[in-house]
Design a protein around this motif. Structure first.
Motif, PDB file in Angstrom:
ATOM      1  N   ARG A  95       1.022  -1.151   0.124  1.00 32.40           N
ATOM      2  CA  ARG A  95       0.117  -0.122   0.101  1.00 32.40           C
ATOM      3  C   ARG A  95       0.822   1.244   0.174  1.00 32.40           C
ATOM      4  O   ARG A  95       0.597   2.081  -0.619  1.00 32.40           O
ATOM      5  CB  ARG A  95      -0.940  -0.122   1.242  1.00 32.40           C
ATOM      6  N   ILE A  96       1.879   1.291   0.721  1.00 35.66           N
ATOM      7  CA  ILE A  96       2.747   2.464   0.780  1.00 35.66           C
ATOM      8  C   ILE A  96       3.687   2.447  -0.481  1.00 35.66           C
ATOM      9  O   ILE A  96       3.688   3.482  -1.155  1.00 35.66           O
ATOM     10  CB  ILE A  96       3.855   2.107   1.980  1.00 35.66           C
ATOM     11  N   ASP A  97       4.039   1.390  -1.036  1.00 39.85           N
ATOM     12  CA  ASP A  97       4.635   1.451  -2.446  1.00 39.85           C
ATOM     13  C   ASP A  97       3.691   1.960  -3.561  1.00 39.85           C
ATOM     14  O   ASP A  97       4.344   2.552  -4.645  1.00 39.85           O
ATOM     15  CB  ASP A  97       5.180   0.087  -2.980  1.00 39.85           C
ATOM     16  N   ASP A  98       2.435   1.758  -3.421  1.00 38.21           N
ATOM     17  CA  ASP A  98       1.630   2.456  -4.292  1.00 38.21           C
ATOM     18  C   ASP A  98       1.272   3.950  -4.345  1.00 38.21           C
ATOM     19  O   ASP A  98       0.708   4.536  -5.260  1.00 38.21           O
ATOM     20  CB  ASP A  98       0.155   1.689  -4.438  1.00 38.21           C
ATOM     21  N   LEU A  99       1.790   4.544  -3.125  1.00 38.24           N
ATOM     22  CA  LEU A  99       1.592   6.097  -2.995  1.00 38.24           C
ATOM     23  C   LEU A  99       2.793   6.797  -4.073  1.00 38.24           C
ATOM     24  O   LEU A  99       3.678   5.968  -4.335  1.00 38.24           O
ATOM     25  CB  LEU A  99       1.864   6.193  -1.645  1.00 38.24           C
ATOM     26  N   ASP A 100       2.191   7.921  -4.218  1.00 37.76           N
ATOM     27  CA  ASP A 100       3.276   8.914  -4.602  1.00 37.76           C
ATOM     28  C   ASP A 100       4.698   9.045  -3.997  1.00 37.76           C
ATOM     29  O   ASP A 100       4.501   8.744  -2.797  1.00 37.76           O
ATOM     30  CB  ASP A 100       2.892  10.187  -5.026  1.00 37.76           C
ATOM     31  N   ASP A 101       5.704   9.543  -4.626  1.00 34.43           N
ATOM     32  CA  ASP A 101       6.974   9.427  -4.108  1.00 34.43           C
ATOM     33  C   ASP A 101       7.083  10.371  -2.789  1.00 34.43           C
ATOM     34  O   ASP A 101       7.643   9.984  -1.851  1.00 34.43           O
ATOM     35  CB  ASP A 101       7.998   9.880  -5.277  1.00 34.43           C
ATOM     36  N   PHE A 102       6.541  11.640  -2.872  1.00 29.07           N
ATOM     37  CA  PHE A 102       6.471  12.465  -1.801  1.00 29.07           C
ATOM     38  C   PHE A 102       5.815  11.908  -0.718  1.00 29.07           C
ATOM     39  O   PHE A 102       6.358  12.035   0.520  1.00 29.07           O
ATOM     40  CB  PHE A 102       5.957  13.891  -2.246  1.00 29.07           C
ATOM     41  N   THR A 103       4.650  11.247  -0.807  1.00 29.69           N
ATOM     42  CA  THR A 103       3.909  10.786   0.385  1.00 29.69           C
ATOM     43  C   THR A 103       4.784   9.589   0.895  1.00 29.69           C
ATOM     44  O   THR A 103       4.867   9.571   2.203  1.00 29.69           O
ATOM     45  CB  THR A 103       2.463  10.271  -0.306  1.00 29.69           C
ATOM     46  N   ARG A 104       5.594   8.837   0.084  1.00 32.95           N
ATOM     47  CA  ARG A 104       6.472   7.765   0.765  1.00 32.95           C
ATOM     48  C   ARG A 104       7.403   8.595   1.631  1.00 32.95           C
ATOM     49  O   ARG A 104       7.647   7.835   2.633  1.00 32.95           O
ATOM     50  CB  ARG A 104       6.969   6.808  -0.359  1.00 32.95           C
ATOM     51  N   LYS A 105       8.036   9.393   1.056  1.00 35.56           N
ATOM     52  CA  LYS A 105       9.006  10.343   1.930  1.00 35.56           C
ATOM     53  C   LYS A 105       8.547  10.617   3.193  1.00 35.56           C
ATOM     54  O   LYS A 105       9.182  10.717   4.238  1.00 35.56           O
ATOM     55  CB  LYS A 105       9.648  11.284   0.969  1.00 35.56           C
ATOM     56  N   THR A 106       7.271  11.263   3.150  1.00 30.28           N
ATOM     57  CA  THR A 106       6.606  11.428   4.367  1.00 30.28           C
ATOM     58  C   THR A 106       6.328  10.789   5.319  1.00 30.28           C
ATOM     59  O   THR A 106       6.717  10.945   6.558  1.00 30.28           O
ATOM     60  CB  THR A 106       5.301  12.387   3.893  1.00 30.28           C
ATOM     61  N   ILE A 107       5.924   9.434   4.857  1.00 30.31           N
ATOM     62  CA  ILE A 107       5.533   8.473   5.692  1.00 30.31           C
ATOM     63  C   ILE A 107       7.105   7.799   6.468  1.00 30.31           C
ATOM     64  O   ILE A 107       7.126   7.569   7.640  1.00 30.31           O
ATOM     65  CB  ILE A 107       4.973   7.307   5.192  1.00 30.31           C
ATOM     66  N   ARG A 108       8.091   7.813   5.488  1.00 28.64           N
ATOM     67  CA  ARG A 108       9.448   7.669   6.192  1.00 28.64           C
ATOM     68  C   ARG A 108       9.637   8.741   7.213  1.00 28.64           C
ATOM     69  O   ARG A 108      10.435   8.217   8.448  1.00 28.64           O
ATOM     70  CB  ARG A 108      10.395   7.521   5.034  1.00 28.64           C
ATOM     71  N   LEU A 109       9.831   9.957   6.987  1.00 28.19           N
ATOM     72  CA  LEU A 109       9.850  10.718   8.147  1.00 28.19           C
ATOM     73  C   LEU A 109       9.045  10.890   9.326  1.00 28.19           C
ATOM     74  O   LEU A 109       9.661  10.832  10.227  1.00 28.19           O
ATOM     75  CB  LEU A 109       9.661  12.420   7.526  1.00 28.19           C
ATOM     76  N   ALA A 110       7.944  10.262   9.104  1.00 29.21           N
ATOM     77  CA  ALA A 110       6.880  10.095  10.248  1.00 29.21           C
ATOM     78  C   ALA A 110       7.343   8.910  10.906  1.00 29.21           C
ATOM     79  O   ALA A 110       7.423   8.945  12.372  1.00 29.21           O
ATOM     80  CB  ALA A 110       5.370   9.830   9.614  1.00 29.21           C
ATOM     81  N   ALA A 111       7.960   8.072  10.277  1.00 30.18           N
ATOM     82  CA  ALA A 111       8.486   6.752  11.095  1.00 30.18           C
ATOM     83  C   ALA A 111       9.651   7.061  11.987  1.00 30.18           C
ATOM     84  O   ALA A 111       9.740   6.748  12.895  1.00 30.18           O
ATOM     85  CB  ALA A 111       8.839   5.826  10.149  1.00 30.18           C
ATOM     86  N   VAL A 112      10.511   8.174  11.317  1.00 27.52           N
ATOM     87  CA  VAL A 112      11.747   8.719  12.349  1.00 27.52           C
ATOM     88  C   VAL A 112      11.174   9.527  13.689  1.00 27.52           C
ATOM     89  O   VAL A 112      11.839   9.310  14.550  1.00 27.52           O
ATOM     90  CB  VAL A 112      12.453   9.630  11.491  1.00 27.52           C
ATOM     91  N   LEU A 113       9.949   9.884  13.360  1.00 26.61           N
ATOM     92  CA  LEU A 113       9.685  10.810  14.698  1.00 26.61           C
ATOM     93  C   LEU A 113       9.009  10.028  15.530  1.00 26.61           C
ATOM     94  O   LEU A 113       8.637  10.651  16.816  1.00 26.61           O
ATOM     95  CB  LEU A 113       8.553  11.888  14.016  1.00 26.61           C
ATOM     96  N   GLY A 114       8.701   8.899  15.501  1.00 28.42           N
ATOM     97  CA  GLY A 114       8.016   7.911  16.449  1.00 28.42           C
ATOM     98  C   GLY A 114       6.505   7.625  16.274  1.00 28.42           C
ATOM     99  O   GLY A 114       6.164   7.754  15.335  1.00 28.42           O
ATOM    100  N   GLN A 115       5.958   7.173  17.639  1.00 28.33           N
ATOM    101  CA  GLN A 115       4.493   6.712  17.250  1.00 28.33           C
ATOM    102  C   GLN A 115       3.647   7.600  17.312  1.00 28.33           C
ATOM    103  O   GLN A 115       2.490   7.710  16.519  1.00 28.33           O
ATOM    104  CB  GLN A 115       4.143   5.642  18.365  1.00 28.33           C
ATOM    105  N   SER A 116       3.869   8.920  17.716  1.00 28.48           N
ATOM    106  CA  SER A 116       3.219  10.045  17.542  1.00 28.48           C
ATOM    107  C   SER A 116       3.731  11.195  17.495  1.00 28.48           C
ATOM    108  O   SER A 116       4.828  11.329  17.934  1.00 28.48           O
ATOM    109  CB  SER A 116       1.917  10.117  18.669  1.00 28.48           C
ATOM    110  N   PHE A 117       3.289  12.356  16.783  1.00 29.59           N
ATOM    111  CA  PHE A 117       3.898  13.412  16.432  1.00 29.59           C
ATOM    112  C   PHE A 117       2.849  14.535  15.859  1.00 29.59           C
ATOM    113  O   PHE A 117       1.885  14.096  15.771  1.00 29.59           O
ATOM    114  CB  PHE A 117       4.991  13.380  15.385  1.00 29.59           C
ATOM    115  N   THR A 118       3.417  15.711  15.885  1.00 26.92           N
ATOM    116  CA  THR A 118       2.282  16.713  15.766  1.00 26.92           C
ATOM    117  C   THR A 118       2.792  17.048  14.104  1.00 26.92           C
ATOM    118  O   THR A 118       3.764  16.646  13.550  1.00 26.92           O
ATOM    119  CB  THR A 118       2.499  17.854  16.200  1.00 26.92           C
ATOM    120  N   PHE A 119       2.006  17.756  13.301  1.00 26.99           N
ATOM    121  CA  PHE A 119       2.115  18.427  12.007  1.00 26.99           C
ATOM    122  C   PHE A 119       3.392  19.249  11.966  1.00 26.99           C
ATOM    123  O   PHE A 119       4.181  19.267  11.181  1.00 26.99           O
ATOM    124  CB  PHE A 119       0.752  18.919  11.639  1.00 26.99           C
TER     125      PHE A 119
END
Length: 115
Positions: free
Chosen positions: A38-62
């Motif tokens: 499902r992640i691979d099917d997303l556009d490149d910028f959204t995949r990068k955003t999800i990777r950045l979110a993973a670095v921030l931990g289980q919860s984070f703010t915008f």
């Protein structure tokens, strides 16, 4: 749940989870494989955003993801508005796909996000 509601995935006869694209059937043996697809099917910028979110931990703010992405991607002042809009769009896509959830709102239109 979103992919099931949309009729895109189902449990197949071999007890694997299947993802349907048109008439081609793709099989997954684990939910991790399904999520990765499902992640691979997303556009490149959204995949990068999800990777950045993973670095921030289980919860984070915008605001957290804006700050770290601006730093990591070396966003200039001229690019900030476009970057903000692209990031907001990517986060909304990830939320709509059920990859990220909005945990709560801080009252300042800055949601806390949970993976």
């Amino acid at each position: 749940e979103n992919c099931k509601r949309k009729g895109l995935c189902e449990r197949l006869e071999n007890n694997k989870i299947g993802w349907r694209k048109g008439t081609k059937e793709i099989q997954f043996s684990t939910l991790d494989e399904l999520l990765l697809q499902r992640i691979d099917d997303l556009d490149d910028f959204t995949r990068k955003t999800i990777r950045l979110a993973a670095v921030l931990g289980q919860s984070f703010t915008f605001v957290d993801i804006i700050e770290i992405s601006r730093h990591i991607l070396s966003i200039t002042e001229e690019e900030e508005d476009d970057h903000y809009n692209n990031l907001l769009n990517s986060m909304n896509i990830a939320i709509e796909e059920g990859i990220l959830d909005v945990l709560e709102s801080t009252g300042e239109d800055v949601p806390n996000i949970r993976k």
